[in-house]
Scaffold this motif. Sequence first.
Motif, short mmCIF file in Angstrom:
data_model
loop_
_atom_site.label_atom_id
_atom_site.label_comp_id
_atom_site.label_asym_id
_atom_site.label_seq_id
_atom_site.Cartn_x
_atom_site.Cartn_y
_atom_site.Cartn_z
N UNK A 89 0.81 -1.22 0.00
CA UNK A 89 0.00 0.00 0.00
C UNK A 89 0.85 1.28 0.00
N UNK A 90 0.31 2.29 -0.61
CA UNK A 90 0.91 3.63 -0.63
C UNK A 90 1.23 4.06 0.80
N UNK A 91 2.43 4.57 1.00
CA UNK A 91 2.81 5.07 2.31
C UNK A 91 3.30 4.01 3.27
N UNK A 92 3.36 2.75 2.84
CA UNK A 92 3.82 1.66 3.70
C UNK A 92 5.08 1.05 3.10
N UNK A 93 5.79 0.28 3.91
CA UNK A 93 6.97 -0.43 3.43
C UNK A 93 6.86 -1.89 3.82
N UNK A 94 7.66 -2.70 3.15
CA UNK A 94 7.81 -4.11 3.47
C UNK A 94 9.29 -4.43 3.45
N UNK A 95 9.67 -5.47 4.16
CA UNK A 95 11.07 -5.91 4.12
C UNK A 95 11.23 -6.93 2.99
N UNK A 96 12.49 -7.17 2.63
CA UNK A 96 12.78 -8.19 1.63
C UNK A 96 12.24 -9.54 2.12
N UNK A 97 12.36 -9.79 3.42
CA UNK A 97 11.85 -11.03 3.99
C UNK A 97 10.33 -11.11 3.87
N UNK A 98 9.63 -10.00 4.10
CA UNK A 98 8.17 -9.98 3.94
C UNK A 98 7.77 -10.40 2.52
N UNK A 99 8.49 -9.89 1.54
CA UNK A 99 8.19 -10.22 0.13
C UNK A 99 8.47 -11.70 -0.12
N UNK A 100 9.58 -12.20 0.40
CA UNK A 100 9.93 -13.61 0.23
C UNK A 100 8.83 -14.51 0.80
N UNK A 101 8.36 -14.18 1.98
CA UNK A 101 7.28 -14.97 2.60
C UNK A 101 6.01 -14.87 1.76
N UNK A 102 5.69 -13.68 1.28
CA UNK A 102 4.46 -13.47 0.51
C UNK A 102 4.44 -14.26 -0.79
N UNK A 103 5.60 -14.47 -1.40
CA UNK A 103 5.61 -15.25 -2.65
C UNK A 103 5.86 -16.74 -2.39
N UNK A 104 5.92 -17.12 -1.09
CA UNK A 104 6.05 -18.53 -0.73
C UNK A 104 7.46 -19.08 -0.82
N UNK A 105 8.46 -18.22 -0.67
CA UNK A 105 9.84 -18.68 -0.76
C UNK A 105 10.68 -17.89 0.26
N UNK A 106 10.46 -18.17 1.55
CA UNK A 106 11.05 -17.32 2.58
C UNK A 106 12.57 -17.39 2.66
N UNK A 107 13.19 -18.34 1.99
CA UNK A 107 14.65 -18.41 1.99
C UNK A 107 15.26 -17.59 0.84
N UNK A 108 14.43 -16.97 0.02
CA UNK A 108 14.91 -16.27 -1.17
C UNK A 108 15.13 -14.77 -0.93
N UNK A 109 15.46 -14.39 0.29
CA UNK A 109 15.58 -12.97 0.63
C UNK A 109 16.60 -12.27 -0.27
N UNK A 110 17.74 -12.87 -0.47
CA UNK A 110 18.78 -12.26 -1.31
C UNK A 110 18.29 -12.16 -2.76
N UNK A 111 17.63 -13.19 -3.25
CA UNK A 111 17.10 -13.17 -4.62
C UNK A 111 16.00 -12.12 -4.77
#
Length: 166
Positions: A89-111
């Motif tokens: 959402x506009x005005x919010x942030x997520x971490x790289x880890x949050x994105x990894x979890x959201x796409x179902x690949x929580x070990x892919x933080x670097x990718x």
Amino acid sequence: MENSYTFQSPIGRLTICEQNNQLTRLYLNNQDGGSLNGQSLERHSDFLYEAYRQLNEYFAGKRKAFELPVNGQGTEFQKAVWRELQKIPYGETRSYEDIAVAIGNQKAVRAIGQANGRNPIMIVVPCHRVIRKNGDISGFACGVEAKRYLLNLERENSINRSWKSV
């Protein structure tokens, strides 16, 4: 062939590229990969004007979401990351880890970080909204100052809008 339009924005000269009425790239002119060796034509079109209009509304704090079809070139993994970025959402942030979890690949933080850095459609696909887990905002292809400007713009307009509705 890609059509493009370049204009001055608060963070520098931006170039908007489109092909077949889809946004293909949006970048600061000082970013690598800006030139297509003659495959891009600086030319006005209705689509480019609409993208330009929406970007100006964004910079003026009047637009929180873009209504532009996007078609960035990348791998399926990169495209999955970019789709997830569009959900922040506009005005919010997520971490790289949050994105990894959201796409179902929580070990892919670097990718995730690498895919985020290769996002060809900045701002509209809001890679600037991804930060480190500790809150650090480094790691933006356009520079930390541009990222800070975009995050502050969104934060200020999110706060101002909510105060007006109270």
